[in-house]
Scaffold this motif. Structure first.
Motif, PDB file in Angstrom:
ATOM      1  N   ARG A   1      -2.515  14.547 -30.231  1.00 18.38           N
ATOM      2  CA  ARG A   1      -1.854  15.862 -30.137  1.00 18.38           C
ATOM      3  C   ARG A   1      -2.627  16.901 -30.941  1.00 18.38           C
ATOM      4  NH1 ARG A   1       4.192  13.914 -31.390  1.00 18.38           N
ATOM      5  NH2 ARG A   1       4.144  12.338 -29.776  1.00 18.38           N
ATOM      6  N   GLN A   2      -3.083  16.464 -32.089  1.00 22.09           N
ATOM      7  CA  GLN A   2      -3.857  17.377 -32.933  1.00 22.09           C
ATOM      8  C   GLN A   2      -5.107  17.838 -32.186  1.00 22.09           C
ATOM      9  OE1 GLN A   2      -6.801  17.565 -34.699  1.00 22.09           O
ATOM     10  NE2 GLN A   2      -6.074  19.315 -35.884  1.00 22.09           N
ATOM     11  N   ARG A   3      -5.737  16.919 -31.451  1.00 25.12           N
ATOM     12  CA  ARG A   3      -6.943  17.288 -30.707  1.00 25.12           C
ATOM     13  C   ARG A   3      -6.628  18.220 -29.538  1.00 25.12           C
ATOM     14  NH1 ARG A   3      -8.488  11.794 -31.195  1.00 25.12           N
ATOM     15  NH2 ARG A   3      -8.961  11.458 -29.008  1.00 25.12           N
ATOM     16  N   VAL A   4      -5.453  18.030 -28.938  1.00 24.23           N
ATOM     17  CA  VAL A   4      -5.044  18.951 -27.867  1.00 24.23           C
ATOM     18  C   VAL A   4      -4.877  20.368 -28.444  1.00 24.23           C
ATOM     19  CG1 VAL A   4      -3.277  19.513 -26.153  1.00 24.23           C
ATOM     20  CG2 VAL A   4      -3.915  17.120 -26.550  1.00 24.23           C
ATOM     21  N   ALA A   5      -4.269  20.428 -29.621  1.00 21.23           N
ATOM     22  CA  ALA A   5      -4.096  21.745 -30.259  1.00 21.23           C
ATOM     23  C   ALA A   5      -5.453  22.392 -30.526  1.00 21.23           C
ATOM     24  CB  ALA A   5      -3.302  21.600 -31.554  1.00 21.23           C
ATOM     25  N   MET A   6      -6.421  21.572 -30.943  1.00 19.82           N
ATOM     26  CA  MET A   6      -7.789  22.084 -31.146  1.00 19.82           C
ATOM     27  C   MET A   6      -8.368  22.544 -29.814  1.00 19.82           C
ATOM     28  SD  MET A   6      -8.903  21.839 -34.269  1.00 19.82           S
ATOM     29  CE  MET A   6     -10.645  22.012 -33.896  1.00 19.82           C
ATOM     30  N   GLY A   7      -8.138  21.724 -28.778  1.00 24.05           N
ATOM     31  CA  GLY A   7      -8.676  22.025 -27.453  1.00 24.05           C
ATOM     32  C   GLY A   7      -8.151  23.347 -26.923  1.00 24.05           C
ATOM     33  N   ARG A   8      -6.874  23.589 -27.200  1.00 26.93           N
ATOM     34  CA  ARG A   8      -6.265  24.826 -26.735  1.00 26.93           C
ATOM     35  C   ARG A   8      -6.955  26.038 -27.363  1.00 26.93           C
ATOM     36  NH1 ARG A   8       0.031  24.991 -27.612  1.00 26.93           N
ATOM     37  NH2 ARG A   8      -0.838  24.848 -29.694  1.00 26.93           N
ATOM     38  N   ALA A   9      -7.393  25.868 -28.608  1.00 30.12           N
ATOM     39  CA  ALA A   9      -8.115  26.967 -29.261  1.00 30.12           C
ATOM     40  C   ALA A   9      -9.537  27.086 -28.723  1.00 30.12           C
ATOM     41  CB  ALA A   9      -8.142  26.734 -30.776  1.00 30.12           C
ATOM     42  N   ILE A  10     -10.182  25.938 -28.489  1.00 30.28           N
ATOM     43  CA  ILE A  10     -11.584  25.938 -28.060  1.00 30.28           C
ATOM     44  C   ILE A  10     -11.772  26.576 -26.687  1.00 30.28           C
ATOM     45  CG2 ILE A  10     -13.491  24.419 -27.350  1.00 30.28           C
ATOM     46  CD1 ILE A  10     -12.625  22.526 -29.607  1.00 30.28           C
ATOM     47  N   VAL A  11     -10.871  26.262 -25.733  1.00 31.68           N
ATOM     48  CA  VAL A  11     -11.047  26.777 -24.368  1.00 31.68           C
ATOM     49  C   VAL A  11     -11.041  28.300 -24.323  1.00 31.68           C
ATOM     50  CG1 VAL A  11     -10.057  24.788 -23.179  1.00 31.68           C
ATOM     51  CG2 VAL A  11      -8.574  26.680 -23.816  1.00 31.68           C
ATOM     52  N   ARG A  12     -10.458  28.910 -25.332  1.00 31.26           N
ATOM     53  CA  ARG A  12     -10.384  30.371 -25.308  1.00 31.26           C
ATOM     54  C   ARG A  12     -11.692  31.015 -25.739  1.00 31.26           C
ATOM     55  NH1 ARG A  12      -5.108  31.838 -28.448  1.00 31.26           N
ATOM     56  NH2 ARG A  12      -5.799  33.913 -27.874  1.00 31.26           N
ATOM     57  N   GLN A  13     -12.613  30.215 -26.249  1.00 29.59           N
ATOM     58  CA  GLN A  13     -13.921  30.714 -26.701  1.00 29.59           C
ATOM     59  C   GLN A  13     -13.780  31.977 -27.531  1.00 29.59           C
ATOM     60  OE1 GLN A  13     -15.991  31.047 -22.929  1.00 29.59           O
ATOM     61  NE2 GLN A  13     -16.244  28.834 -22.779  1.00 29.59           N
TER      62      GLN A  13
END
Ligand SMILES: Nc1ncnc2c1ncn2[C@@H]1O[C@H](COP(=O)(O)OP(=O)(O)O)[C@@H](O)[C@H]1O
Ligand SMILES: [Mg+2]
Length: 363
Positions: free
Chosen positions: A141-153
Motif C-alpha cells: 500500500r505504501q508503494r501504491v501511495a508512492m506510485g500515485r505521486a510518481i505518475v503525476r511527474q
C-alpha cells in the motif's frame, strides 16, 4: 524539477498566540532530498502543508522554481504529496488509485495507462494493478501511495512520515528504496519524519526543527560532527551525546573531581561564563587512569563493543545528580556494574556549549 524556498514563512493557527512555524528560512536545491526532522509538534507537518498549499502562510513567502506560490491553490503548485495514512480509495483498483489524479487532470487514457504501468514497474507493483488496496500488505500500500505521486511527474515530492505505518524491518528496507527511487527520478523532495535515524540515512541535507524554529540545516555528517546548539546535539545521534555541565576553570571544565582539559582558545571564547556544557559522544569516551569518574549502573554487551551506562561518581548537589551518561568501549574492557571507572574524552571530538544560551562555543 525545481528548487524550493521558504522565505521567513510563518504559520499562526487561529486562536494560538505562538507561531506553529516561526519565520522558516530554508532553501532546497533542485533535485535535493531534504528531510525535516524534530520532535512531535515542532512544526514539520505545518511547514510541509504550507508548501503544499494546504495551510495558509500568515507572513513570509514560498517559491517553487521562480514562481511565488504563496497564494496559489494546491492544484496549481505542481507538487505531489504522500501522506502517513496513504489515503487510498478502497473501492478502486491499484491502477485506478494510481491514475486517479491523471484522470482528474484529463490526461488521455492511453497516456494514463502508460504512466501507471511505468510507475508500477519502477515500484514492483505490476502484478497487483488489478487488486483492491485491502488485498495488499502495508508495504505494498505504501508503494501504491508512492506510485500515485510518481505518475503525476511533479516538480516536487512532499512526504509526511510515509513509513510510520510500517513495521520496523520494512521501514528500514523501504527507506532505502525511497532513497534510491528519489535519486533515480531526481525530483526535489521534502520528507518529514520525527525519527532522526531515518533523517540521517535518507537526507542529502537535514533540517532540524524545535518548537516552530529551524535549529540547523546541514548534511547528516555535519549535524553529527558540529551541532550548532544543545538541542541539535541532544537530538541527533543514538545513544545520545553526553551533555555534561561543569564549572569553567583555568584549564578546562570541572566534572566531579576531574578537570576535563579544554583548549585555551575555546575557553577564551566562553568569556565570563561560569558554567559550560561539554558534549561527548559515547564513542569518544574511553577508560583511563585519570578522567571523569563514573559509577557503572549497567553494561549493554553488543558483541565487539559494550555500552557502559553510569552516573557521575561523588556528584555534589551543584552537579546534576542522577543523570545517566554512556560510553561505548571495547567489550573486553567492560567492567561490571557497581564499579567506578574513569573516562577520558578524545580532545579532537569535544563539543563545548554555553549552558545559558545553548549555543556552540567550540569550532
Ligand atoms: N489545525 C491546527 N490548529 C491548531 N493548531 C495546530 C493545528 N495543526 C497543528 N497545530 C499545532 O501546531 C504545532 C505544530 O504542529 P505540526 O506541524 O503538526 O507538528 P509536527 O508535524 O512536527 O508534529 C503543534 O503545537 C500543533 O498542536
Ligand atoms: Mg506531523
Amino acid at each position: 524539477m525545481a528548487a524550493v524556498a521558504f522565505n521567513e514563512a510563518t504559520r499562526i493557527y487561529p486562536g494560538s498566540d505562538r507561531p506553529a512555524v516561526d519565520k522558516l528560512e530554508l532553501e532546497i536545491g533542485d533535485g535535493e532530498f531534504m528531510v525535516l526532522v524534530g520532535p512531535s509538534g515542532c512544526g514539520k507537518s505545518t511547514s510541509l502543508r504550507m508548501l503544499a498549499g494546504l495551510e495558509e502562510v500568515n507572513s513570509g513567502s514560498i517559491t517553487i522554481g521562480d514562481r511565488d506560490v504563496t497564494d496559489l491553490p494546491p492544484k496549481d503548485r505542481d507538487i505531489a504529496m504522500v501522506f502517513q495514512n496513504y489515503a487510498l480509495y478502497p473501492h478502486m483498483t491499484v491502477a485506478d488509485n494510481m491514475g486517479f489524479a491523471l484522470k482528474m487532470a484529463n490526461v488521455p487514457k492511453a497516456e494514463r495507462q502508460q504512466r501507471v504501468l511505468d510507475a508500477a514497474k519502477l515500484l514492483g507493483l505490476e502484478e497487483f494493478l488489478n487488486r483492491k488496496p485491502k488485498a495488499l500488505s502495508g508495504g505494498q500500500r505504501q508503494r501504491v501511495a508512492m506510485g500515485r505521486a510518481i505518475v503525476r511527474q511533479p516538480q516536487v515530492f512532499l512526504m509526511d512520515e510515509p513509513l510510520s505505518n510500517l513495521d520496523a524491518k520494512l521501514r528500514v528496507s523501504t527507506r532505502t528504496q525511497i532513497g534510491a527511487l528519489q535519486a533515480r527520478l531526481g525530483v526535489t523532495t521534502v520528507y518529514v519524519t520525527h525519527d532522526q535515524v531515518e533523517a540521517m540515512t535518507m537526507g542529502d541535507r537535514v533540517a532540524v526543527m524545535s518548537a516552530g524554529l529551524l535549529q540547523q540545516v546541514d548534511s547528516p555528517l555535519s549535524l553529527y560532527d558540529k551541532p550548532k546548539n544543545l538541542f541539535v546535539a541532544g537530538f541527533i545521534g543514538s545513544p545520545a551525546m553526553n551533555l555534561i555541565e561543569g564549572e569553567a576553570t583555568e584549564g578546562g571544565v570541572k566534572i566531579g573531581d576531574y578537570t576535563l582539559p579544554i583548549a585555551r582558545d575555546v575557553l577564551a571564547k566562553a568569556g565570563n561564563e561560569k558554567t559550560l556544557t561539554v558534549g561527548i559522544r559515547p564513542e569518544n569516551l574511553s577508560i583511563a587512569e585519570q578522567g571523569i569518574p563514573l559509577d557503572v549502573v549497567m553494561v549493554e554487551e553488543l558483541g565487539a563493543d559494550s555500552y557502559l551506562y553510569g552516573t557521575l561518581s561523588g556528584a555534589t548537589d551543584n552537579e546534576i545528580t542522577g543523570q545517566q551518561y554512556v560510553a561505548r568501549i571495547s567489550a573486553r574492557q567492560a567492567p561490571g556494574r557497581g564499579n567506578t571507572v574513569r573516562l577520558t574524552a578524545d580532545p579532537e571530538h569535544l563539543h563545548v556549549f554555553s549552558t545559558s544560551s545553548g549555543d556552540r562555543i567550540s569550532d
